[in-house]
Motif scaffolding. Structure first.
Motif, PDB file in Angstrom:
ATOM      1  N   THR A   1      10.434 -19.238  17.645  1.00 52.44           N
ATOM      2  CA  THR A   1      10.470 -20.317  18.631  1.00 52.44           C
ATOM      3  C   THR A   1       9.035 -20.681  18.987  1.00 52.44           C
ATOM      4  O   THR A   1       8.107 -19.900  18.750  1.00 52.44           O
ATOM      5  CB  THR A   1      11.203 -19.881  19.916  1.00 52.44           C
ATOM      6  N   GLY A   2       8.890 -21.843  19.586  1.00 51.15           N
ATOM      7  CA  GLY A   2       7.563 -22.254  20.036  1.00 51.15           C
ATOM      8  C   GLY A   2       6.975 -21.264  21.020  1.00 51.15           C
ATOM      9  O   GLY A   2       5.795 -20.911  20.933  1.00 51.15           O
TER      10      GLY A   2
ATOM     11  N   LYS B   1      -0.787 -21.312  25.656  1.00 42.74           N
ATOM     12  CA  LYS B   1       0.349 -21.824  26.415  1.00 42.74           C
ATOM     13  C   LYS B   1       1.210 -22.679  25.481  1.00 42.74           C
ATOM     14  O   LYS B   1       0.723 -23.279  24.521  1.00 42.74           O
ATOM     15  CB  LYS B   1      -0.145 -22.681  27.584  1.00 42.74           C
ATOM     16  N   ASP B   2       2.501 -22.726  25.775  1.00 44.74           N
ATOM     17  CA  ASP B   2       3.431 -23.483  24.939  1.00 44.74           C
ATOM     18  C   ASP B   2       2.965 -24.909  24.648  1.00 44.74           C
ATOM     19  O   ASP B   2       3.002 -25.336  23.485  1.00 44.74           O
ATOM     20  CB  ASP B   2       4.820 -23.529  25.576  1.00 44.74           C
ATOM     21  N   PRO B   3       2.509 -25.672  25.658  1.00 46.65           N
ATOM     22  CA  PRO B   3       2.102 -27.054  25.366  1.00 46.65           C
ATOM     23  C   PRO B   3       0.962 -27.143  24.343  1.00 46.65           C
ATOM     24  O   PRO B   3       0.909 -28.104  23.564  1.00 46.65           O
ATOM     25  CB  PRO B   3       1.657 -27.596  26.722  1.00 46.65           C
ATOM     26  N   SER B   4       0.090 -26.137  24.299  1.00 55.72           N
ATOM     27  CA  SER B   4      -1.004 -26.144  23.319  1.00 55.72           C
ATOM     28  C   SER B   4      -0.478 -26.087  21.896  1.00 55.72           C
ATOM     29  O   SER B   4      -1.047 -26.678  20.980  1.00 55.72           O
ATOM     30  CB  SER B   4      -1.941 -24.963  23.552  1.00 55.72           C
ATOM     31  N   LEU B   5       0.613 -25.376  21.726  1.00 54.53           N
ATOM     32  CA  LEU B   5       1.193 -25.226  20.399  1.00 54.53           C
ATOM     33  C   LEU B   5       1.732 -26.562  19.883  1.00 54.53           C
ATOM     34  O   LEU B   5       1.628 -26.866  18.699  1.00 54.53           O
ATOM     35  CB  LEU B   5       2.330 -24.197  20.444  1.00 54.53           C
TER      36      LEU B   5
ATOM     37  N   ILE C   1       2.680 -28.818  16.200  1.00 53.49           N
ATOM     38  CA  ILE C   1       4.047 -28.932  15.683  1.00 53.49           C
ATOM     39  C   ILE C   1       4.832 -29.924  16.533  1.00 53.49           C
ATOM     40  O   ILE C   1       4.488 -30.164  17.689  1.00 53.49           O
ATOM     41  CB  ILE C   1       4.787 -27.577  15.681  1.00 53.49           C
ATOM     42  N   SER C   2       5.891 -30.448  15.953  1.00 49.77           N
ATOM     43  CA  SER C   2       6.750 -31.378  16.689  1.00 49.77           C
ATOM     44  C   SER C   2       7.831 -30.660  17.477  1.00 49.77           C
ATOM     45  O   SER C   2       8.158 -31.043  18.589  1.00 49.77           O
ATOM     46  CB  SER C   2       7.436 -32.346  15.728  1.00 49.77           C
TER      47      SER C   2
END
Length: 191
Positions: A28-29, A39-43, A47-48
């Protein structure tokens, strides 16, 4: 503090590591972001969505398997090539269980055609030239071997052989011998 230098390649590699350590279904992200220390938003700059992560791991696994298979098949034919290819799949599954599961992830036809999937079919067909099978038997044999390899490996990885007195390695050797015998018999029956 977030690690610097997050690239698409590092994201894919981290996702593959998550797959091997926790299972392909756990890619998962959030899991990949944690592994990379971001942090998740950086990932999501790389990726979409979560499906893209899984597709990337699938493509990586298919490419790694194809490279290993090509090296194992070089200079081999017939039974020797069959055993080498079967062992590539089995060894890869043991070393990289999450990636192996990813290699069977359903890809859209365009993505599959652009990835290493066609290389697997080409190598299987090269192996089968040693058995002198014409079409459509060659296509059937590609499917037969793929089913036999993946079926055995999947059952073994799920612990399906742990409750029997015979060693899985012995049964694997028997299965490969039987596949070779079946292919040789089939080729003789067609001529």
């Amino acid at each position: 503090m977030a690690r610097t230098g997050v690239t698409s390649e590092r994201v894919t590699q981290a996702a593959a590591e998550v797959a091997d350590e926790l299972g392909f279904d756990q890619v998962t992200g959030s899991a990949v972001a944690r592994r990379l220390g971001v942090k998740d938003p950086s990932l999501y700059a790389h990726i979409s969505n979560a499906r893209e992560l899984k597709v990337r791991v699938a493509l990586l696994a298919l490419a790694e398997l194809a490279d290993k298979a090509a090296a194992a098949l070089a200079g081999r034919s017939g039974r020797e090539a069959l055993v080498a290819l079967g062992n590539v799949y089995r060894d890869y599954a043991k070393a990289h269980p999450g990636r192996y599961a990813a290699a069977r992830f359903e890809l859209d036809p365009e993505t599959a055609a652009a990835g290493a999937g066609p290389r697997h079919s080409e190598m299987m067909r090269a192996l089968l030239r040693g058995y002198d099978l014409p079409e459509p038997d060659q296509t059937d044999a590609v499917r037969f071997l793929g089913g036999a390899f993946h079926g055995y490996v999947s059952l073994e990885m799920a612990g399906g052989f742990s409750h029997t007195p015979r060693a899985a390695d012995d049964s694997w050797a028997w299965a490969l011998d039987t596949l070779d015998l079946a292919l040789r018999s089939r080729a003789k029956g067609l001529t």
